[in-house]
Design a protein around this motif. Structure first.
Motif, mmCIF file in Angstrom:
data_model
loop_
_atom_site.group_PDB
_atom_site.id
_atom_site.type_symbol
_atom_site.label_atom_id
_atom_site.label_comp_id
_atom_site.label_asym_id
_atom_site.label_seq_id
_atom_site.Cartn_x
_atom_site.Cartn_y
_atom_site.Cartn_z
ATOM 1 N N ASP A 1 127.599 50.582 90.179
ATOM 2 C CA ASP A 1 128.465 49.909 89.216
ATOM 3 C C ASP A 1 129.180 50.981 88.380
ATOM 4 O OD1 ASP A 1 126.716 50.780 87.155
ATOM 5 O OD2 ASP A 1 125.599 48.900 87.201
ATOM 6 N N ALA A 2 130.002 50.566 87.441
ATOM 7 C CA ALA A 2 130.814 51.500 86.657
ATOM 8 C C ALA A 2 129.953 52.492 85.877
ATOM 9 C CB ALA A 2 131.728 50.727 85.705
ATOM 10 N N VAL A 3 128.861 52.029 85.289
ATOM 11 C CA VAL A 3 127.974 52.916 84.534
ATOM 12 C C VAL A 3 127.345 53.947 85.468
ATOM 13 C CG1 VAL A 3 125.831 53.029 83.176
ATOM 14 C CG2 VAL A 3 127.517 51.237 82.714
ATOM 15 N N GLN A 4 126.886 53.499 86.617
ATOM 16 C CA GLN A 4 126.274 54.409 87.587
ATOM 17 C C GLN A 4 127.283 55.414 88.125
ATOM 18 O OE1 GLN A 4 124.828 51.211 90.042
ATOM 19 N NE2 GLN A 4 122.687 51.680 89.544
ATOM 20 N N LEU A 5 128.530 54.986 88.300
ATOM 21 C CA LEU A 5 129.569 55.920 88.738
ATOM 22 C C LEU A 5 129.772 57.019 87.699
ATOM 23 C CD1 LEU A 5 132.250 53.592 90.363
ATOM 24 C CD2 LEU A 5 130.963 55.418 91.487
ATOM 25 N N GLY A 6 129.770 56.647 86.431
ATOM 26 C CA GLY A 6 129.887 57.631 85.354
ATOM 27 C C GLY A 6 128.701 58.587 85.336
ATOM 28 N N GLN A 7 127.503 58.058 85.519
ATOM 29 C CA GLN A 7 126.304 58.897 85.585
ATOM 30 C C GLN A 7 126.373 59.821 86.792
ATOM 31 O OE1 GLN A 7 123.459 55.698 85.645
ATOM 32 N NE2 GLN A 7 123.092 55.819 83.430
ATOM 33 N N ARG B 1 129.095 61.038 88.231
ATOM 34 C CA ARG B 1 130.048 62.124 87.924
ATOM 35 C C ARG B 1 129.409 63.146 87.000
ATOM 36 N NH1 ARG B 1 135.961 61.199 88.647
ATOM 37 N NH2 ARG B 1 136.026 63.033 87.332
ATOM 38 N N HIS B 2 128.657 62.677 86.018
ATOM 39 C CA HIS B 2 127.972 63.592 85.099
ATOM 40 C C HIS B 2 126.975 64.465 85.866
ATOM 41 C CE1 HIS B 2 126.177 65.144 81.455
ATOM 42 N NE2 HIS B 2 124.990 64.804 81.944
ATOM 43 N N ALA B 3 126.230 63.866 86.773
ATOM 44 C CA ALA B 3 125.259 64.616 87.576
ATOM 45 C C ALA B 3 125.969 65.636 88.465
ATOM 46 C CB ALA B 3 124.412 63.658 88.411
ATOM 47 N N ASP B 4 127.119 65.262 89.047
ATOM 48 C CA ASP B 4 127.893 66.209 89.859
ATOM 49 C C ASP B 4 128.319 67.414 89.025
ATOM 50 O OD1 ASP B 4 127.679 64.654 92.139
ATOM 51 O OD2 ASP B 4 129.703 63.789 91.960
ATOM 52 N N HIS B 5 128.766 67.163 87.789
ATOM 53 C CA HIS B 5 129.162 68.271 86.906
ATOM 54 C C HIS B 5 127.967 69.155 86.568
ATOM 55 C CE1 HIS B 5 133.323 67.193 86.380
ATOM 56 N NE2 HIS B 5 132.978 65.946 86.100
ATOM 57 N N ALA B 6 126.820 68.548 86.330
ATOM 58 C CA ALA B 6 125.607 69.325 86.044
ATOM 59 C C ALA B 6 125.217 70.173 87.252
ATOM 60 C CB ALA B 6 124.461 68.394 85.641
ATOM 61 N N ARG C 1 123.012 59.971 95.864
ATOM 62 C CA ARG C 1 124.058 59.346 95.042
ATOM 63 C C ARG C 1 125.326 59.121 95.863
ATOM 64 N NH1 ARG C 1 122.610 63.550 91.557
ATOM 65 N NH2 ARG C 1 124.660 64.496 91.897
ATOM 66 N N ARG C 2 125.714 60.116 96.645
ATOM 67 C CA ARG C 2 126.914 59.996 97.477
ATOM 68 C C ARG C 2 126.789 58.859 98.477
ATOM 69 N NH1 ARG C 2 126.738 65.044 97.759
ATOM 70 N NH2 ARG C 2 125.915 65.178 99.884
ATOM 71 N N ALA C 3 125.628 58.715 99.070
ATOM 72 C CA ALA C 3 125.417 57.631 100.039
ATOM 73 C C ALA C 3 125.636 56.277 99.382
ATOM 74 C CB ALA C 3 124.017 57.720 100.634
ATOM 75 N N LYS C 4 125.148 56.110 98.171
ATOM 76 C CA LYS C 4 125.363 54.850 97.455
ATOM 77 C C LYS C 4 126.837 54.669 97.101
ATOM 78 C CE LYS C 4 120.788 54.286 95.454
ATOM 79 N NZ LYS C 4 120.007 54.208 94.220
ATOM 80 N N ARG C 5 127.497 55.766 96.717
ATOM 81 C CA ARG C 5 128.914 55.686 96.356
ATOM 82 C C ARG C 5 129.746 55.300 97.576
ATOM 83 N NH1 ARG C 5 130.101 60.675 93.405
ATOM 84 N NH2 ARG C 5 130.080 61.637 95.451
ATOM 85 N N VAL C 6 129.483 55.912 98.719
ATOM 86 C CA VAL C 6 130.238 55.607 99.939
ATOM 87 C C VAL C 6 130.062 54.144 100.324
ATOM 88 C CG1 VAL C 6 130.318 56.047 102.430
ATOM 89 C CG2 VAL C 6 130.314 57.955 100.834
ATOM 90 N N ARG C 7 128.891 53.596 100.064
ATOM 91 C CA ARG C 7 128.612 52.199 100.426
ATOM 92 C C ARG C 7 128.911 51.226 99.285
ATOM 93 N NH1 ARG C 7 125.280 55.582 102.984
ATOM 94 N NH2 ARG C 7 125.007 55.286 105.218
ATOM 95 N N ASN C 8 129.592 51.729 98.238
ATOM 96 C CA ASN C 8 129.978 50.909 97.086
ATOM 97 C C ASN C 8 128.781 50.210 96.453
ATOM 98 O OD1 ASN C 8 132.759 51.511 97.126
ATOM 99 N ND2 ASN C 8 133.009 50.105 98.836
ATOM 100 N N GLN C 9 127.685 50.932 96.285
ATOM 101 C CA GLN C 9 126.474 50.368 95.693
ATOM 102 C C GLN C 9 126.268 50.807 94.249
ATOM 103 O OE1 GLN C 9 123.571 51.734 98.529
ATOM 104 N NE2 GLN C 9 123.826 49.940 99.827
#
Length: 191
Positions: free
Chosen positions: A35-41, A43-48, A25-33
């Motif tokens: 979308d807004a829904v996936q970013l929210g998911q 963050r939820h996964a990070d909290h879990a 997930r982080r690799a996709k986030r760093v590469r801006n891959q």
């Protein structure tokens, strides 16, 4: 530290699986891959992940090499390192990790990275230069206390000189950035 079979292979599998998914997930986030829904998911996964690690720490202290093996201990460290939204938890994990290092059950380099991360997250200068920021213009070192003695502090915890570490991170991330990208991502450095 031992290479024997870990006492809790079940925890080891869970930590490794969570850290592997988190890294993807982080690799996709760093590469801006994402979308807004996936970013929210994300963050939820990070909290879990943090919630699971919090439970493990409460029940077992730091999940070191004896309890979960070297790979899973690395996974636990990675999850704690990226629990940036829970600063109190991250600081508590740093304390437990430090005790595990003192007991010979964890890597001092992991402690140095996590300790630096807690300092940077509190807006304080880091000690070991393990934290960098990825910006649109490249990789920048987060502020460091007493930069003139940084390489000595890094050597004391088994880290390579800062110039070597920065070059490694720059090579890893520079080709993946888009020229128009202005986002900033805090990176954990390399040894």
């Amino acid at each position: 530290m031992t290479a024997a079979e870990p006492l809790r292979p079940d925890l080891a599998r869970e930590l490794i699986a969570r850290a592997s998914q988190s890294a993807a997930r982080r690799a996709k986030r760093v590469r801006n891959q994402l979308d807004a829904v996936q970013l929210g998911q994300d963050r939820h996964a990070d909290h879990a992940d943090t919630k699971v690690l919090r439970r493990i720490l409460a029940e077992h202290d730091w999940p070191g090499h004896r309890l979960v093996g070297a790979e899973a201990a690395h996974a636990a460290w990675s999850l704690a390192l990226h629990a940036d939204d829970e600063a109190d938890f991250q600081r508590a994990a740093t304390t437990l990790l430090e005790r595990a290092v003192q007991d010979g059950d964890a890597r001092i380099q992991h402690w140095a990275h996590l300790y630096d991360r807690t300092l940077v997250n509190r807006g304080r200068p880091q000690e070991f230069g393990t934290q960098q920021v990825l910006t649109a213009t490249g990789v920048e070192l987060c502020p460091v206390r007493a930069p003139g003695s940084l390489d000595q502090r890094r050597a004391s915890v088994g880290l390579s000189p800062i110039a070597v570490a920065l070059e490694t991170v720059r090579r890893r991330y520079a080709p993946d950035r888009h020229a128009g990208d202005s986002s900033t991502v805090v990176l954990a450095g390399v040894a």
